[in-house]
Motif scaffolding. Structure first.
Motif, mmCIF file in Angstrom:
data_model
loop_
_atom_site.group_PDB
_atom_site.id
_atom_site.type_symbol
_atom_site.label_atom_id
_atom_site.label_comp_id
_atom_site.label_asym_id
_atom_site.label_seq_id
_atom_site.Cartn_x
_atom_site.Cartn_y
_atom_site.Cartn_z
ATOM 1 N N LEU A 3 0.806 -1.234 0.000
ATOM 2 C CA LEU A 3 0.000 0.000 0.000
ATOM 3 C C LEU A 3 0.834 1.277 0.000
ATOM 4 N N LYS A 4 2.122 1.137 -0.126
ATOM 5 C CA LYS A 4 2.969 2.325 -0.110
ATOM 6 C C LYS A 4 2.790 3.101 -1.416
ATOM 7 N N PRO A 5 2.380 4.363 -1.304
ATOM 8 C CA PRO A 5 2.182 5.150 -2.536
ATOM 9 C C PRO A 5 3.521 5.518 -3.174
ATOM 10 N N ASP A 6 3.495 5.854 -4.445
ATOM 11 C CA ASP A 6 4.724 6.301 -5.107
ATOM 12 C C ASP A 6 5.206 7.630 -4.529
ATOM 13 N N TYR A 7 4.255 8.462 -4.148
ATOM 14 C CA TYR A 7 4.602 9.751 -3.519
ATOM 15 C C TYR A 7 3.686 9.947 -2.320
ATOM 16 N N ASN A 8 4.233 10.500 -1.259
ATOM 17 C CA ASN A 8 3.451 10.794 -0.057
ATOM 18 C C ASN A 8 3.652 12.278 0.239
ATOM 19 N N LEU A 9 2.626 13.090 -0.044
ATOM 20 C CA LEU A 9 2.804 14.543 -0.004
ATOM 21 C C LEU A 9 1.857 15.196 0.998
ATOM 22 N N LYS A 10 2.196 16.411 1.375
ATOM 23 C CA LYS A 10 1.356 17.152 2.312
ATOM 24 C C LYS A 10 0.067 17.636 1.648
ATOM 25 N N SER A 11 0.170 17.985 0.370
ATOM 26 C CA SER A 11 -1.040 18.462 -0.305
ATOM 27 C C SER A 11 -0.883 18.333 -1.815
ATOM 28 N N ILE A 12 -1.985 18.530 -2.516
ATOM 29 C CA ILE A 12 -1.960 18.446 -3.980
ATOM 30 C C ILE A 12 -0.991 19.472 -4.584
ATOM 31 N N TYR A 13 -0.811 20.586 -3.886
ATOM 32 C CA TYR A 13 0.035 21.655 -4.458
ATOM 33 C C TYR A 13 1.507 21.259 -4.523
ATOM 34 N N GLU A 14 1.869 20.193 -3.806
ATOM 35 C CA GLU A 14 3.260 19.727 -3.833
ATOM 36 C C GLU A 14 3.523 18.767 -4.985
ATOM 37 N N ILE A 15 2.482 18.423 -5.739
ATOM 38 C CA ILE A 15 2.669 17.481 -6.844
ATOM 39 C C ILE A 15 3.602 18.100 -7.886
ATOM 40 N N ASN A 16 4.647 17.353 -8.229
ATOM 41 C CA ASN A 16 5.625 17.848 -9.188
ATOM 42 C C ASN A 16 5.167 17.490 -10.610
ATOM 43 N N ASP A 33 -13.503 14.136 -2.227
ATOM 44 C CA ASP A 33 -13.635 14.620 -0.845
ATOM 45 C C ASP A 33 -12.322 14.532 -0.077
ATOM 46 N N SER A 34 -11.946 15.646 0.507
ATOM 47 C CA SER A 34 -10.730 15.801 1.310
ATOM 48 C C SER A 34 -9.451 15.829 0.476
ATOM 49 N N THR A 35 -9.551 15.570 -0.834
ATOM 50 C CA THR A 35 -8.349 15.612 -1.673
ATOM 51 C C THR A 35 -8.294 16.933 -2.440
ATOM 52 N N ILE A 36 -9.363 17.237 -3.198
ATOM 53 C CA ILE A 36 -9.369 18.533 -3.894
ATOM 54 C C ILE A 36 -10.533 19.411 -3.425
ATOM 55 N N MET A 37 -11.298 18.899 -2.476
ATOM 56 C CA MET A 37 -12.475 19.637 -1.995
ATOM 57 C C MET A 37 -12.655 19.336 -0.514
ATOM 58 N N ALA A 38 -12.947 20.344 0.275
ATOM 59 C CA ALA A 38 -13.234 20.088 1.688
ATOM 60 C C ALA A 38 -14.415 19.128 1.749
ATOM 61 N N TYR A 44 -15.086 24.065 -4.770
ATOM 62 C CA TYR A 44 -13.633 24.150 -4.801
ATOM 63 C C TYR A 44 -13.206 25.491 -4.238
ATOM 64 N N SER A 45 -12.112 25.508 -3.504
ATOM 65 C CA SER A 45 -11.587 26.804 -3.080
ATOM 66 C C SER A 45 -10.995 27.483 -4.315
ATOM 67 N N GLU A 46 -10.821 28.781 -4.236
ATOM 68 C CA GLU A 46 -10.280 29.505 -5.383
ATOM 69 C C GLU A 46 -8.866 29.017 -5.696
ATOM 70 N N GLU A 47 -8.120 28.763 -4.650
ATOM 71 C CA GLU A 47 -6.746 28.282 -4.809
ATOM 72 C C GLU A 47 -6.734 26.950 -5.577
ATOM 73 N N THR A 48 -7.616 26.052 -5.174
ATOM 74 C CA THR A 48 -7.676 24.732 -5.829
ATOM 75 C C THR A 48 -8.116 24.877 -7.274
ATOM 76 N N ARG A 49 -9.112 25.712 -7.490
ATOM 77 C CA ARG A 49 -9.621 25.904 -8.852
ATOM 78 C C ARG A 49 -8.523 26.436 -9.770
ATOM 79 N N ASN A 50 -7.775 27.416 -9.301
ATOM 80 C CA ASN A 50 -6.681 27.968 -10.110
ATOM 81 C C ASN A 50 -5.625 26.919 -10.404
ATOM 82 N N TRP A 51 -5.331 26.134 -9.378
ATOM 83 C CA TRP A 51 -4.305 25.101 -9.546
ATOM 84 C C TRP A 51 -4.779 24.033 -10.549
#
Ligand SMILES: [Mg+2]
Length: 159
Positions: A3-16, A33-38, A44-51
């Motif tokens: 079950l180990k993911p390829d990447y383990n990040l704090k948030s979507i914004y850290e995706i390279n 839910d909880s990934t790109i939307m509360a 969507y938050s404005e930040e998420t939408r822009n990203w």
């Protein structure tokens, strides 16, 4: 471990995004839910939408959600401009596999991003996608109980 993911990040914004591109990834499939939307917010938050708009310039973007509440689905559909699969039944792969086939997306060229190891990451692994585990988008404001459950679930991905 499985079950180990390829990447383990704090948030979507850290995706390279550049790195994913260099690995031949064409599509990014997001849990909702909880990934790109509360969770249960239906917006969507404005930040998420822009990203997301930025991501869409280089990748096929879609949502793979287990949510099956018709009212909620309608609400999210009205504010999303990319394909959405609801009632996906993660970690089972049947419906997601069919969805990917419909869009002509080989799993090897997809990455599945989610906040839950036992549903999102397991589903991605079973499909043969790359996987990214992110902390909940609302991690800072979640109750102690929710945070405890998340911490316990994350034990399943430790080596
Ligand atoms: Mg989720």
């Amino acid at each position: 471990m499985f079950l180990k993911p390829d990447y383990n990040l704090k948030s979507i914004y850290e995706i390279n995004l550049e790195e994913l591109k260099s690995l031949g990834i064409k599509a990014i499939l997001f849990d909702l839910d909880s990934t790109i939307m509360a969770s249960k917010s239906g917006c969507y938050s404005e930040e998420t939408r822009n990203w997301l708009n930025k991501v869409k310039e280089s990748f096929f973007v879609a949502v793979i959600s287990n949510n099956k509440n018709p009212k909620y689905i309608q609400k999210v559909q009205n504010i999303s401009d990319f394909p959405l699969l609801f009632n996906a039944g993660k970690p089972r792969v049947r419906r997601t596999k069919k969805f990917l086939k419909n869009y002509d997306l080989p799993p090897k060229e997809c990455v599945l991003v989610g906040d839950r190891p036992l549903t999102d990451i397991l589903c991605g692994k079973l499909l043969g996608c790359k996987t990214i585990l992110v902390d909940s988008i609302t991690a800072k404001t979640e109750s102690k109980v929710v945070r405890l459950v998340r911490a316990l679930e994350r034990c399943s991905i430790r080596k």
